[in-house]
Design an enzyme around this catalytic site. Structure first.
Site, short mmCIF file in Angstrom:
data_model
loop_
_atom_site.label_atom_id
_atom_site.label_comp_id
_atom_site.label_asym_id
_atom_site.label_seq_id
_atom_site.Cartn_x
_atom_site.Cartn_y
_atom_site.Cartn_z
N ASN A 10 0.86 -1.18 0.00
CA ASN A 10 0.00 0.00 0.00
C ASN A 10 0.90 1.23 0.00
O ASN A 10 1.50 1.56 1.02
CB ASN A 10 -0.90 -0.04 1.26
CG ASN A 10 -1.69 1.23 1.46
OD1 ASN A 10 -1.79 2.07 0.54
ND2 ASN A 10 -2.24 1.40 2.65
N LYS A 12 0.04 4.25 -0.19
CA LYS A 12 -0.62 5.41 0.44
C LYS A 12 -0.47 6.65 -0.48
O LYS A 12 -0.43 6.49 -1.70
CB LYS A 12 -0.07 5.65 1.84
CG LYS A 12 -0.05 4.38 2.68
CD LYS A 12 0.16 4.65 4.13
CE LYS A 12 0.28 3.33 4.87
NZ LYS A 12 0.27 3.51 6.31
N HIS A 97 -9.29 0.84 5.37
CA HIS A 97 -7.98 1.04 6.00
C HIS A 97 -8.16 1.98 7.20
O HIS A 97 -8.98 2.91 7.17
CB HIS A 97 -7.00 1.65 4.98
CG HIS A 97 -5.59 1.65 5.49
ND1 HIS A 97 -5.14 2.62 6.36
CD2 HIS A 97 -4.56 0.82 5.28
CE1 HIS A 97 -3.87 2.37 6.66
NE2 HIS A 97 -3.50 1.27 6.02
N GLU A 99 -6.54 4.43 8.23
CA GLU A 99 -6.39 5.86 7.94
C GLU A 99 -7.67 6.43 7.33
O GLU A 99 -8.02 7.59 7.58
CB GLU A 99 -5.17 6.08 7.04
CG GLU A 99 -3.87 5.88 7.81
CD GLU A 99 -2.70 5.39 6.99
OE1 GLU A 99 -2.74 5.46 5.75
OE2 GLU A 99 -1.73 4.90 7.61
N GLU A 169 -4.96 -5.36 10.86
CA GLU A 169 -3.94 -4.33 11.03
C GLU A 169 -4.18 -3.60 12.35
O GLU A 169 -4.99 -2.65 12.39
CB GLU A 169 -4.02 -3.32 9.88
CG GLU A 169 -3.80 -3.93 8.51
CD GLU A 169 -3.28 -2.89 7.54
OE1 GLU A 169 -2.19 -3.08 7.01
OE2 GLU A 169 -3.96 -1.87 7.33
N GLY A 175 2.78 2.01 10.80
CA GLY A 175 3.69 3.12 10.63
C GLY A 175 4.42 3.53 11.89
O GLY A 175 5.04 4.59 11.94
N SER A 214 3.83 -2.45 10.30
CA SER A 214 5.29 -2.44 10.41
C SER A 214 5.92 -3.78 10.03
O SER A 214 6.87 -4.22 10.66
CB SER A 214 5.71 -2.01 11.81
OG SER A 214 5.26 -0.69 12.08
#
Ligand code: PEP
Length: 252
Positions: A10, A12, A97, A99, A169, A175, A214
Protein backbone atom coordinates in the site's frame (compact mmCIF):
# COMPACT_ATOMS: atom_id res chain seq x y z
CA UNK A 1 -6.08 -26.32 3.21
CA UNK A 2 -3.30 -24.36 1.55
CA UNK A 3 -4.03 -20.73 0.92
CA UNK A 4 -1.78 -18.90 -1.53
CA UNK A 5 0.30 -16.33 0.32
CA UNK A 6 -0.69 -12.78 -0.69
CA UNK A 7 1.65 -9.81 -0.15
CA UNK A 8 0.30 -6.37 -1.07
CA UNK A 9 2.10 -3.04 -0.95
CA UNK A 10 0.00 0.00 0.00
CA UNK A 11 1.87 3.04 -1.27
CA UNK A 12 -0.62 5.41 0.44
CA UNK A 13 -0.23 9.06 -0.75
CA UNK A 14 3.29 8.46 -2.03
CA UNK A 15 4.89 8.24 -5.49
CA UNK A 16 4.24 10.48 -8.46
CA UNK A 17 3.73 8.67 -11.76
CA UNK A 18 7.44 8.78 -12.63
CA UNK A 19 8.47 7.66 -9.15
CA UNK A 20 5.90 4.85 -9.22
CA UNK A 21 7.09 3.63 -12.61
CA UNK A 22 10.69 3.59 -11.37
CA UNK A 23 9.64 1.52 -8.35
CA UNK A 24 7.72 -0.94 -10.55
CA UNK A 25 10.76 -1.36 -12.80
CA UNK A 26 12.87 -2.26 -9.77
CA UNK A 27 10.20 -4.58 -8.38
CA UNK A 28 9.84 -6.43 -11.66
CA UNK A 29 13.56 -7.08 -11.64
CA UNK A 30 13.72 -8.09 -8.00
CA UNK A 31 10.65 -10.35 -8.08
CA UNK A 32 10.79 -11.95 -11.52
CA UNK A 33 11.87 -15.30 -10.09
CA UNK A 34 9.01 -15.48 -7.57
CA UNK A 35 6.52 -17.96 -8.94
CA UNK A 36 3.12 -19.29 -7.99
CA UNK A 37 3.69 -19.64 -4.27
CA UNK A 38 3.15 -15.94 -3.58
CA UNK A 39 0.68 -13.52 -5.12
CA UNK A 40 2.02 -9.95 -5.18
CA UNK A 41 0.07 -6.69 -5.56
CA UNK A 42 0.91 -3.00 -5.50
CA UNK A 43 -1.60 -0.29 -4.59
CA UNK A 44 -0.47 3.09 -5.97
CA UNK A 45 -2.45 6.31 -5.54
CA UNK A 46 -5.30 6.82 -8.05
CA UNK A 47 -3.18 9.16 -10.21
CA UNK A 48 -0.66 6.41 -10.96
CA UNK A 49 -3.04 3.46 -11.46
CA UNK A 50 -3.27 3.60 -15.24
CA UNK A 51 0.45 3.97 -16.01
CA UNK A 52 1.36 1.40 -13.37
CA UNK A 53 -1.19 -1.02 -14.88
CA UNK A 54 0.63 -0.70 -18.20
CA UNK A 55 4.02 -1.15 -16.54
CA UNK A 56 2.84 -4.36 -14.84
CA UNK A 57 1.75 -6.06 -18.07
CA UNK A 58 3.27 -9.54 -18.49
CA UNK A 59 4.65 -9.49 -14.96
CA UNK A 60 3.86 -11.52 -11.85
CA UNK A 61 2.50 -8.46 -10.01
CA UNK A 62 -1.12 -7.34 -9.99
CA UNK A 63 -2.77 -3.98 -9.36
CA UNK A 64 -4.80 -2.84 -6.35
CA UNK A 65 -6.46 0.46 -5.44
CA UNK A 66 -6.46 1.99 -1.98
CA UNK A 67 -10.15 2.94 -1.72
CA UNK A 68 -13.35 3.41 -3.72
CA UNK A 69 -16.86 4.83 -3.39
CA UNK A 70 -19.73 2.40 -2.94
CA UNK A 71 -21.88 3.97 -5.67
CA UNK A 72 -21.14 3.20 -9.31
CA UNK A 73 -21.38 6.82 -10.52
CA UNK A 74 -22.98 10.12 -9.65
CA UNK A 75 -22.47 13.46 -7.94
CA UNK A 76 -19.68 12.50 -5.54
CA UNK A 77 -16.95 15.03 -6.29
CA UNK A 78 -13.46 13.69 -5.76
CA UNK A 79 -14.50 10.04 -5.54
CA UNK A 80 -13.72 7.04 -7.74
CA UNK A 81 -16.04 4.06 -8.22
CA UNK A 82 -15.34 0.34 -8.31
CA UNK A 83 -16.22 -0.11 -12.03
CA UNK A 84 -13.75 2.70 -12.86
CA UNK A 85 -11.02 0.84 -10.96
CA UNK A 86 -11.90 -2.43 -12.67
CA UNK A 87 -11.59 -0.82 -16.10
CA UNK A 88 -8.17 0.59 -15.29
CA UNK A 89 -6.91 -2.90 -14.45
CA UNK A 90 -7.33 -3.31 -10.69
CA UNK A 91 -7.92 -6.80 -9.32
CA UNK A 92 -8.12 -5.72 -5.67
CA UNK A 93 -9.36 -2.69 -3.74
CA UNK A 94 -8.36 -1.97 -0.14
CA UNK A 95 -11.41 -0.91 1.89
CA UNK A 96 -11.66 0.25 5.49
CA UNK A 97 -7.98 1.04 6.00
CA UNK A 98 -7.57 2.57 9.47
CA UNK A 99 -6.39 5.86 7.94
CA UNK A 100 -9.68 6.05 6.02
CA UNK A 101 -11.60 5.26 9.20
CA UNK A 102 -9.59 7.79 11.24
CA UNK A 103 -9.26 10.73 8.83
CA UNK A 104 -12.10 10.33 6.33
CA UNK A 105 -14.99 9.07 8.40
CA UNK A 106 -15.24 5.55 6.95
CA UNK A 107 -17.68 3.58 9.10
CA UNK A 108 -18.16 -0.17 9.51
CA UNK A 109 -21.38 0.08 7.51
CA UNK A 110 -19.75 2.10 4.73
CA UNK A 111 -16.86 -0.36 4.54
CA UNK A 112 -19.40 -3.16 4.01
CA UNK A 113 -21.03 -1.24 1.17
CA UNK A 114 -17.63 -0.64 -0.43
CA UNK A 115 -16.73 -4.33 -0.15
CA UNK A 116 -19.98 -5.25 -1.89
CA UNK A 117 -19.38 -2.67 -4.63
CA UNK A 118 -15.91 -4.11 -5.25
CA UNK A 119 -17.29 -7.65 -5.54
CA UNK A 120 -20.09 -6.49 -7.83
CA UNK A 121 -17.54 -4.87 -10.14
CA UNK A 122 -15.68 -8.19 -10.43
CA UNK A 123 -12.72 -7.45 -8.15
CA UNK A 124 -11.77 -8.57 -4.64
CA UNK A 125 -11.89 -6.32 -1.59
CA UNK A 126 -9.05 -6.30 0.93
CA UNK A 127 -11.08 -5.50 4.04
CA UNK A 128 -9.00 -3.93 6.82
CA UNK A 129 -9.87 -4.37 10.49
CA UNK A 130 -7.94 -3.68 13.67
CA UNK A 131 -8.02 -2.18 17.13
CA UNK A 132 -6.49 1.02 18.51
CA UNK A 133 -3.97 0.97 21.34
CA UNK A 134 -6.62 2.10 23.85
CA UNK A 135 -8.91 -0.72 22.71
CA UNK A 136 -6.12 -3.30 23.05
CA UNK A 137 -5.14 -2.02 26.48
CA UNK A 138 -8.81 -2.07 27.48
CA UNK A 139 -9.05 -5.76 26.57
CA UNK A 140 -11.47 -4.99 23.73
CA UNK A 141 -9.45 -6.22 20.74
CA UNK A 142 -11.57 -9.24 19.87
CA UNK A 143 -14.86 -7.37 20.36
CA UNK A 144 -13.77 -4.48 18.14
CA UNK A 145 -12.49 -6.76 15.41
CA UNK A 146 -15.65 -8.91 15.61
CA UNK A 147 -17.86 -5.86 15.12
CA UNK A 148 -15.78 -4.69 12.16
CA UNK A 149 -15.78 -8.10 10.46
CA UNK A 150 -19.51 -8.72 10.96
CA UNK A 151 -20.49 -5.23 9.76
CA UNK A 152 -18.25 -5.41 6.70
CA UNK A 153 -19.00 -8.96 5.61
CA UNK A 154 -22.40 -9.79 7.13
CA UNK A 155 -24.29 -9.15 3.89
CA UNK A 156 -21.88 -11.04 1.65
CA UNK A 157 -23.08 -14.58 0.82
CA UNK A 158 -20.83 -17.60 1.34
CA UNK A 159 -20.63 -18.09 -2.42
CA UNK A 160 -18.64 -14.86 -2.70
CA UNK A 161 -16.63 -15.27 0.50
CA UNK A 162 -13.70 -16.93 -1.21
CA UNK A 163 -13.07 -13.75 -3.20
CA UNK A 164 -12.69 -11.63 -0.07
CA UNK A 165 -9.32 -10.91 1.56
CA UNK A 166 -9.13 -9.72 5.17
CA UNK A 167 -6.27 -7.67 6.59
CA UNK A 168 -5.80 -7.56 10.34
CA UNK A 169 -3.94 -4.33 11.03
CA UNK A 170 -3.65 -3.26 14.66
CA UNK A 171 -3.78 0.53 14.43
CA UNK A 172 -1.00 0.91 17.02
CA UNK A 173 1.35 -1.06 14.76
CA UNK A 174 0.78 0.92 11.54
CA UNK A 175 3.69 3.12 10.63
CA UNK A 176 4.97 3.07 14.20
CA UNK A 177 7.71 0.47 13.95
CA UNK A 178 5.82 -1.56 16.59
CA UNK A 179 4.79 -4.95 15.28
CA UNK A 180 2.32 -7.29 16.95
CA UNK A 181 4.16 -10.40 18.09
CA UNK A 182 3.43 -13.41 15.92
CA UNK A 183 1.48 -14.81 18.86
CA UNK A 184 -0.67 -11.67 19.26
CA UNK A 185 -1.34 -11.61 15.52
CA UNK A 186 -2.13 -15.34 15.28
CA UNK A 187 -4.61 -15.05 18.16
CA UNK A 188 -6.62 -12.40 16.29
CA UNK A 189 -6.30 -14.16 12.92
CA UNK A 190 -7.65 -17.39 14.42
CA UNK A 191 -10.51 -15.41 15.97
CA UNK A 192 -11.30 -13.79 12.61
CA UNK A 193 -11.30 -17.20 10.91
CA UNK A 194 -13.77 -18.39 13.54
CA UNK A 195 -16.05 -15.46 12.68
CA UNK A 196 -15.76 -16.26 8.99
CA UNK A 197 -16.75 -19.85 9.77
CA UNK A 198 -19.90 -18.59 11.51
CA UNK A 199 -20.70 -16.47 8.45
CA UNK A 200 -19.65 -18.73 5.60
CA UNK A 201 -19.04 -22.23 6.97
CA UNK A 202 -16.27 -24.20 5.27
CA UNK A 203 -15.49 -21.30 2.90
CA UNK A 204 -13.68 -19.71 5.87
CA UNK A 205 -10.78 -22.09 5.30
CA UNK A 206 -10.24 -20.62 1.84
CA UNK A 207 -10.21 -16.95 2.87
CA UNK A 208 -6.83 -15.27 3.09
CA UNK A 209 -6.14 -13.09 6.13
CA UNK A 210 -3.17 -10.74 5.80
CA UNK A 211 -1.35 -9.15 8.70
CA UNK A 212 -0.36 -5.50 8.50
CA UNK A 213 1.58 -3.23 10.81
CA UNK A 214 5.29 -2.44 10.41
CA UNK A 215 6.03 -5.63 8.47
CA UNK A 216 9.70 -5.59 7.41
CA UNK A 217 12.06 -8.09 5.78
CA UNK A 218 13.40 -9.09 9.21
CA UNK A 219 10.06 -9.87 10.87
CA UNK A 220 8.12 -11.20 7.86
CA UNK A 221 9.21 -14.85 8.03
CA UNK A 222 8.14 -15.24 11.67
CA UNK A 223 4.74 -13.61 11.09
CA UNK A 224 4.10 -15.52 7.87
CA UNK A 225 4.92 -18.84 9.54
CA UNK A 226 1.75 -18.64 11.67
CA UNK A 227 -1.04 -21.00 10.61
CA UNK A 228 -3.70 -18.31 10.06
CA UNK A 229 -1.46 -15.55 8.66
CA UNK A 230 -1.77 -15.84 4.89
CA UNK A 231 0.16 -12.80 3.76
CA UNK A 232 0.93 -9.20 4.56
CA UNK A 233 -0.39 -5.73 3.79
CA UNK A 234 2.73 -3.59 3.77
CA UNK A 235 2.86 0.21 4.02
CA UNK A 236 6.22 1.91 4.56
CA UNK A 237 8.37 -1.02 3.48
CA UNK A 238 6.52 -1.28 0.16
CA UNK A 239 8.05 2.02 -0.99
CA UNK A 240 11.53 0.54 -1.36
CA UNK A 241 11.96 -2.30 -3.85
CA UNK A 242 14.61 -4.10 -1.79
CA UNK A 243 12.47 -4.07 1.37
CA UNK A 244 9.27 -5.16 -0.36
CA UNK A 245 11.12 -7.88 -2.26
CA UNK A 246 12.73 -8.99 1.00
CA UNK A 247 9.27 -9.47 2.54
CA UNK A 248 7.99 -11.43 -0.47
CA UNK A 249 11.08 -13.61 -0.45
CA UNK A 250 10.54 -14.44 3.21
CA UNK A 251 7.79 -16.73 1.89
CA UNK A 252 8.81 -17.43 -1.71
C1 PEP B 1 -0.57 -0.06 6.26
O1 PEP B 1 -0.72 1.14 6.09
O2 PEP B 1 -1.44 -0.85 5.81
C2 PEP B 1 0.59 -0.53 6.98
C3 PEP B 1 0.59 -1.74 7.43
O3 PEP B 1 1.63 0.37 7.13
P1 PEP B 1 3.09 0.06 7.72
O4 PEP B 1 3.57 -1.21 7.05
O5 PEP B 1 3.91 1.26 7.35
O6 PEP B 1 2.93 -0.11 9.19
Amino acid sequence: MTRRCFIAGNWKMNKTVSEGLALVRELRGALSMVRDRVEIAVAPPFSALHPVAKALEDSNLVLAAQNCHFEESGAFTGEVSAPMLKEVGCQYVIVGHSERRQFFGDTNEGVGRKAQAVLKAGMSPIVCVGETLAEREGGKTLDVVSAQVKAALGSIPAGQGERVVLAYEPVWAIGTGKTATSRQAQEVHAHVRGLLKELWGTTAQKVRIQYGGSVKPDNAAELLSQPDIDGALVGGASLKAADFAGIVKAKA
